[in-house]
Design a protein around this motif. Structure first.
Motif, PDB file in Angstrom:
ATOM      1  N   TRP A 123       0.821  -1.215   0.000  1.00  0.00           N
ATOM      2  CA  TRP A 123       0.000   0.000   0.000  1.00  0.00           C
ATOM      3  C   TRP A 123       0.856   1.266   0.000  1.00  0.00           C
ATOM      4  CZ3 TRP A 123      -4.376   2.636  -0.358  1.00  0.00           C
ATOM      5  CH2 TRP A 123      -4.646   3.710   0.484  1.00  0.00           C
ATOM      6  N   LEU A 124       1.879   1.323   0.830  1.00  0.00           N
ATOM      7  CA  LEU A 124       2.694   2.529   0.930  1.00  0.00           C
ATOM      8  C   LEU A 124       3.494   2.773  -0.343  1.00  0.00           C
ATOM      9  CD1 LEU A 124       3.990   2.241   4.610  1.00  0.00           C
ATOM     10  CD2 LEU A 124       2.281   3.831   3.718  1.00  0.00           C
ATOM     11  N   GLU A 125       4.032   1.719  -0.931  1.00  0.00           N
ATOM     12  CA  GLU A 125       4.760   1.898  -2.192  1.00  0.00           C
ATOM     13  C   GLU A 125       3.824   2.402  -3.286  1.00  0.00           C
ATOM     14  OE1 GLU A 125       7.045  -1.447  -3.403  1.00  0.00           O
ATOM     15  OE2 GLU A 125       8.447  -1.305  -1.720  1.00  0.00           O
ATOM     16  N   GLY A 126       2.576   1.946  -3.275  1.00  0.00           N
ATOM     17  CA  GLY A 126       1.605   2.440  -4.242  1.00  0.00           C
ATOM     18  C   GLY A 126       1.338   3.916  -4.069  1.00  0.00           C
ATOM     19  N   LEU A 127       1.229   4.389  -2.833  1.00  0.00           N
ATOM     20  CA  LEU A 127       1.009   5.812  -2.576  1.00  0.00           C
ATOM     21  C   LEU A 127       2.205   6.650  -3.019  1.00  0.00           C
ATOM     22  CD1 LEU A 127      -0.651   5.790   0.970  1.00  0.00           C
ATOM     23  CD2 LEU A 127      -1.766   6.175  -1.239  1.00  0.00           C
ATOM     24  N   VAL A 128       3.407   6.172  -2.717  1.00  0.00           N
ATOM     25  CA  VAL A 128       4.610   6.902  -3.123  1.00  0.00           C
ATOM     26  C   VAL A 128       4.707   6.960  -4.645  1.00  0.00           C
ATOM     27  CG1 VAL A 128       7.136   6.870  -3.107  1.00  0.00           C
ATOM     28  CG2 VAL A 128       5.871   6.446  -0.999  1.00  0.00           C
ATOM     29  N   LYS A 129       4.365   5.869  -5.301  1.00  0.00           N
ATOM     30  CA  LYS A 129       4.410   5.866  -6.760  1.00  0.00           C
ATOM     31  C   LYS A 129       3.458   6.892  -7.341  1.00  0.00           C
ATOM     32  CE  LYS A 129       3.748   3.020 -10.865  1.00  0.00           C
ATOM     33  NZ  LYS A 129       3.506   1.685 -11.413  1.00  0.00           N
ATOM     34  N   ALA A 130       2.233   6.940  -6.829  1.00  0.00           N
ATOM     35  CA  ALA A 130       1.249   7.890  -7.345  1.00  0.00           C
ATOM     36  C   ALA A 130       1.692   9.325  -7.093  1.00  0.00           C
ATOM     37  CB  ALA A 130      -0.115   7.635  -6.702  1.00  0.00           C
ATOM     38  N   TYR A 131       2.260   9.577  -5.921  1.00  0.00           N
ATOM     39  CA  TYR A 131       2.627  10.948  -5.569  1.00  0.00           C
ATOM     40  C   TYR A 131       3.926  11.392  -6.230  1.00  0.00           C
ATOM     41  CZ  TYR A 131       3.953  14.948  -2.698  1.00  0.00           C
ATOM     42  OH  TYR A 131       4.336  16.187  -2.271  1.00  0.00           O
ATOM     43  N   VAL A 132       4.951  10.542  -6.176  1.00  0.00           N
ATOM     44  CA  VAL A 132       6.270  10.925  -6.677  1.00  0.00           C
ATOM     45  C   VAL A 132       6.444  10.559  -8.149  1.00  0.00           C
ATOM     46  CG1 VAL A 132       8.753  10.563  -6.453  1.00  0.00           C
ATOM     47  CG2 VAL A 132       7.351  10.813  -4.406  1.00  0.00           C
ATOM     48  N   GLY A 133       6.269   9.279  -8.459  1.00  0.00           N
ATOM     49  CA  GLY A 133       6.545   8.831  -9.820  1.00  0.00           C
ATOM     50  C   GLY A 133       5.666   9.483 -10.855  1.00  0.00           C
ATOM     51  N   ASP A 134       4.366   9.491 -10.608  1.00  0.00           N
ATOM     52  CA  ASP A 134       3.447  10.010 -11.616  1.00  0.00           C
ATOM     53  C   ASP A 134       3.477  11.528 -11.707  1.00  0.00           C
ATOM     54  OD1 ASP A 134       2.883   7.364 -11.898  1.00  0.00           O
ATOM     55  OD2 ASP A 134       0.933   7.455 -10.919  1.00  0.00           O
ATOM     56  N   SER A 135       3.869  12.193 -10.631  1.00  0.00           N
ATOM     57  CA  SER A 135       3.965  13.647 -10.666  1.00  0.00           C
ATOM     58  C   SER A 135       5.051  14.124 -11.620  1.00  0.00           C
ATOM     59  CB  SER A 135       4.231  14.187  -9.263  1.00  0.00           C
ATOM     60  OG  SER A 135       3.131  13.968  -8.418  1.00  0.00           O
ATOM     61  N   ILE A 136       6.044  13.293 -11.861  1.00  0.00           N
ATOM     62  CA  ILE A 136       7.090  13.653 -12.817  1.00  0.00           C
ATOM     63  C   ILE A 136       6.482  13.841 -14.209  1.00  0.00           C
ATOM     64  CG2 ILE A 136       9.211  12.851 -13.934  1.00  0.00           C
ATOM     65  CD1 ILE A 136       9.780  11.345 -11.255  1.00  0.00           C
ATOM     66  N   ALA A 137       5.569  12.936 -14.572  1.00  0.00           N
ATOM     67  CA  ALA A 137       4.893  13.077 -15.860  1.00  0.00           C
ATOM     68  C   ALA A 137       4.050  14.339 -15.883  1.00  0.00           C
ATOM     69  CB  ALA A 137       4.017  11.857 -16.122  1.00  0.00           C
TER      70      ALA A 137
END
Length: 251
Positions: A123-137
């Motif tokens: 769950w936490l890795e999913g939240l970090v991905k949505a916030y950090v990874g996808d924000s780059i796009a």
């Protein structure tokens, strides 16, 4: 890839030029008379549309990892917002005489590959991905939007609008780190991996699409050159560092 809240965007990427010039001062009717510009916009809208559709699917999947019913409901609401963004892009492609599926198809392999390589384990890795990874796009598309015709720019910025995920992710991740500080180290490593994968994926997509790459280096759009592309990615990296700080993680 997913897009984050208005409050989460970097200050320098969100600021509009004092006065638009060139393509950015034109509407779609005028700007699209240039075939290469039109092709670049179709590519851009296709990439965005598939990104929103994939975000809808992924949020629905992430909801299965949610620890509470309230968290599950929150993710379902965000997934719905992403699907509405997809619908706006799909409708715009149809309006300008393009088939949405054909416009999205060139980006399926790259985006699916990114998500496969960065599948969260919890769950936490999913939240970090949505916030950090996808924000780059999201940062990348906002940078490009400043050089688009007025009609396309308005649409792109609208689909990068708030889905509520940034504040939600920050609250949950910081609470988890406060409860178990060792979690922070693992999530910091995960966020660094996401940064590298997201930048590589963005660069590959642009390199594979001639019209998009020409737009970025100044052949079609207004004001970009190779040096500016480098500065753009520096701004995106700086925004990433600020997001990591908001999460309580070291960049």
């Amino acid at each position: 890839m997913r897009f984050m809240t208005t409050s989460d965007k970097p200050d320098n990427a969100s600021a509009a030029p004092a006065a638009h010039t060139g393509v950015a001062a034109q509407d779609w009717t005028r700007a699209s008379a240039e075939p290469q510009y039109r092709a670049a916009v179709v590519d851009l809208l296709g990439a965005l549309a598939y990104g929103e559709l994939a975000a809808f699917e992924r949020l629905a999947e992430d909801a299965k990892l949610a620890p509470t019913l309230a968290d599950k409901a929150e993710l379902a609401k965000m997934a719905s917002a992403e699907f509405h963004h997809y619908e706006k892009l799909r409708d715009r492609l149809t309006e300008i005489g393009e088939e949405p599926t054909a416009a999205m198809e060139p980006f399926v392999a790259a985006l699916d590959g990114f998500h496969k390589q960065t599948a969260p384990s919890d769950w936490l890795e999913g939240l970090v991905k949505a916030y950090v990874g996808d924000s780059i796009a999201s940062d990348f598309y906002r940078e490009v939007a400043a050089r688009l015709d007025s009609d396309t720019r308005e649409l792109v910025l609208a689909v990068l609008d708030d889905t509520g995920h940034a504040g939600f992710a920050v609250e949950k991740v910081r609470a988890a780190i406060d409860a178990e500080p060792r979690v922070g180290g693992r999530l910091a490593l995960w966020a660094r991996r996401l940064m590298g994968e997201a930048l590589s994926q963005s660069q590959r997509v642009v390199a594979d699409r001639d019209a998009l790459s020409t737009m970025l280096v100044g052949g079609v759009a207004d004001g970009f050159d190779l040096a500016e592309v480098g500065r753009m990615f520096s701004r995106i990296t700086e925004a990433h560092t600020k997001r990591m700080a908001a999460l309580g993680l070291a960049a």
